[in-house]
Design a protein around this motif. Structure first.
Motif, PDB file in Angstrom:
ATOM      1  N   GLU A   1     131.718  -6.394  39.527  1.00 39.92           N
ATOM      2  CA  GLU A   1     131.775  -4.785  39.490  1.00 39.92           C
ATOM      3  C   GLU A   1     130.586  -4.065  39.755  1.00 39.92           C
ATOM      4  OE1 GLU A   1     134.788  -3.169  39.171  1.00 39.92           O
ATOM      5  OE2 GLU A   1     136.022  -3.922  38.016  1.00 39.92           O
ATOM      6  N   GLY A   2     129.447  -4.796  39.175  1.00 39.07           N
ATOM      7  CA  GLY A   2     128.221  -4.070  39.420  1.00 39.07           C
ATOM      8  C   GLY A   2     127.878  -3.984  40.774  1.00 39.07           C
ATOM      9  N   VAL A   3     128.329  -4.584  41.910  1.00 41.05           N
ATOM     10  CA  VAL A   3     128.056  -4.265  43.289  1.00 41.05           C
ATOM     11  C   VAL A   3     128.253  -3.079  43.644  1.00 41.05           C
ATOM     12  CG1 VAL A   3     128.300  -5.333  45.408  1.00 41.05           C
ATOM     13  CG2 VAL A   3     128.154  -6.749  43.701  1.00 41.05           C
ATOM     14  N   THR A   4     129.647  -2.471  43.309  1.00 43.58           N
ATOM     15  CA  THR A   4     130.275  -1.216  43.594  1.00 43.58           C
ATOM     16  C   THR A   4     129.538  -0.291  42.750  1.00 43.58           C
ATOM     17  OG1 THR A   4     132.167  -2.222  44.477  1.00 43.58           O
ATOM     18  CG2 THR A   4     132.236   0.113  43.844  1.00 43.58           C
ATOM     19  N   SER A   5     129.652  -0.702  41.410  1.00 41.58           N
ATOM     20  CA  SER A   5     129.069   0.280  40.289  1.00 41.58           C
ATOM     21  C   SER A   5     127.688   0.877  40.560  1.00 41.58           C
ATOM     22  CB  SER A   5     129.312  -0.177  38.773  1.00 41.58           C
ATOM     23  OG  SER A   5     130.732  -0.302  38.721  1.00 41.58           O
ATOM     24  N   CYS A   6     126.683   0.013  40.902  1.00 44.25           N
ATOM     25  CA  CYS A   6     125.472   0.465  41.319  1.00 44.25           C
ATOM     26  C   CYS A   6     125.521   1.526  42.231  1.00 44.25           C
ATOM     27  CB  CYS A   6     124.607  -0.688  41.671  1.00 44.25           C
ATOM     28  SG  CYS A   6     124.930  -1.226  43.284  1.00 44.25           S
TER      29      CYS A   6
ATOM     30  N   ALA B   1     117.251   0.092  42.287  1.00 41.40           N
ATOM     31  CA  ALA B   1     116.795  -1.372  42.881  1.00 41.40           C
ATOM     32  C   ALA B   1     118.002  -1.849  43.254  1.00 41.40           C
ATOM     33  CB  ALA B   1     115.870  -1.941  41.912  1.00 41.40           C
ATOM     34  N   MET B   2     119.015  -1.977  42.251  1.00 42.50           N
ATOM     35  CA  MET B   2     120.283  -2.902  42.684  1.00 42.50           C
ATOM     36  C   MET B   2     120.841  -2.299  43.917  1.00 42.50           C
ATOM     37  SD  MET B   2     119.911  -5.426  41.046  1.00 42.50           S
ATOM     38  CE  MET B   2     118.395  -5.520  41.283  1.00 42.50           C
ATOM     39  N   TYR B   3     120.986  -1.029  43.744  1.00 41.04           N
ATOM     40  CA  TYR B   3     121.507  -0.339  45.119  1.00 41.04           C
ATOM     41  C   TYR B   3     121.099  -0.901  46.290  1.00 41.04           C
ATOM     42  CZ  TYR B   3     122.820   3.141  48.179  1.00 41.04           C
ATOM     43  OH  TYR B   3     123.230   3.916  49.541  1.00 41.04           O
ATOM     44  N   ARG B   4     119.817  -0.835  46.403  1.00 40.75           N
ATOM     45  CA  ARG B   4     118.908  -1.028  47.410  1.00 40.75           C
ATOM     46  C   ARG B   4     119.151  -2.345  48.001  1.00 40.75           C
ATOM     47  NH1 ARG B   4     113.215  -0.062  47.388  1.00 40.75           N
ATOM     48  NH2 ARG B   4     113.248  -0.003  50.048  1.00 40.75           N
TER      49      ARG B   4
END
Length: 336
Positions: A284-289, A308-311
């Protein structure tokens, strides 16, 4: 309120585990599964090998692919689908929901586009109030709980009586639920920890050790708490099961899909390769970021780790480069 008849909509690892908890607590549980083979296996063999291999399920737990039949007579309805699919699925189920049933959300995330928390999505679709939804959060790695290893959770609802009803319906010798009225804080803690777990996995994949993990966990908690403060959450929530408890479990365990996904990226795998290795399970974190980052920007909250995770996940930045940029940020006071 006394809840005896429960429907769980979704047959993934956490949905199946929570259904098992409810059945072990003496409730009559019907699961809805999208795939007929999963429903048939749960009903006939009392196993779900696709998501919980080696775990026997209680005899009083059954399953179907017929949502109408699953929901008939339910006193509580547990929504156990991924956060970004909740609106679509719940819209299809809305007219089948029994009047007066307590709605329970297992999803942890912030919806893309709307930036709504899961209780807000439920309220949007059903026409109810976000405070009527019971939100389940905490250090709840499904496979450990499914094997009856001791664990606790927090059940958050503005209507304390609803939270108590689900607390009584899910209390077992191995699963201890607590109640809370801070829905905002519990949902933000559950959503943000997935993003922080990605970072911890990437650090592990890069070969970094315990100091790095502890730094990411505590700084991740700090930015989660900042967002919570801006949105009206109780600061104490982030020191509890839905905050630091969930964060530690998700960031440190190889059973965590988000940590494992991040570790693969840290080792040099592509996003496509990491997704394929998940075997259909959602990190879920891939989209949630993305959605949490947008939510934070909208209320003027600085969340550098989430940025940073979004980038890394959406702009193709190398994890080592993102880490170096975090370390190179302007020095400041810890709580500023």
């Amino acid at each position: 309120m006394r809840v005896q008849r429960v429907t769980v909509l979704g047959a993934g690892s956490w949905g199946t585990t929570f259904a098992k908890v409810l059945a072990d607590a003496g409730r009559d549980v019907t699961m809805w599964a999208r795939r007929a083979e999963v429903a048939d296996e749960i009903r006939e063999r009392h196993t779900n090998t696709a998501y919980l291999p080696g775990v026997p399920l209680p005899e009083r737990l059954t399953a179907t692919t017929d949502a109408r039949a699953a929901l008939d007579g339910a006193q509580a309805v547990v929504l156990a689908v991924p956060s970004q699919r909740l609106r679509e699925n719940l819209t299809a189920w809305r007219d089948l929901l029994p009047s007066g049933a307590i709605l329970v959300s297992l999803a942890k995330g912030v919806e893309l586009g709307t930036h709504k928390r899961m209780s807000e999505v439920v309220a949007d679709v059903t026409g109810g109030e976000p405070g009527d939804v019971v939100v389940v959060s905490g250090p709840n790695l499904a496979k450990e709980i499914a094997r009856c290893q001791p664990a606790a959770a927090v059940l958050a609802c503005a209507d304390h009586d609803r939270a108590v009803a689900i607390q009584q319906a899910s209390y077992t010798t191995y699963f201890r639920p607590y109640t809370n009225t801070d829905v905002v804080g519990c949902e933000l803690g559950g959503a943000c920890k997935n993003v922080i777990a990605l970072s911890c996995g990437m650090a592990a994949g890069l070969g970094f050790g315990t100091n790095t993990m502890a730094t990411l966990i505590t700084r991740g908690l700090a930015e989660t708490a900042r967002l919570g403060a801006a949105l009206g959450a109780d600061p104490l929530t982030f020191a509890g099961l839905a905050g630091v408890g969930d964060l530690v479990a998700t960031c440190s365990s190889p059973l965590s899909r988000n940590r494992t996904f991040g570790e693969r990226i840290g080792r040099g795998e592509s996003m496509t390769e990491a997704r394929a290795a998940q075997g259909g399970q959602v990190a879920e974190g891939v989209t949630s970021c993305r959605s949490i980052r947008e939510l934070a920007h909208g209320v003027g909250v600085d969340m550098p780790l989430t940025d940073a995770m979004y980038r890394v996940c959406h702009e193709g930045v190398d994890p080592a480069t993102a880490g170096a940029e975090l370390l190179g940020r302007k020095q400041k006071h810890e709580w500023s």
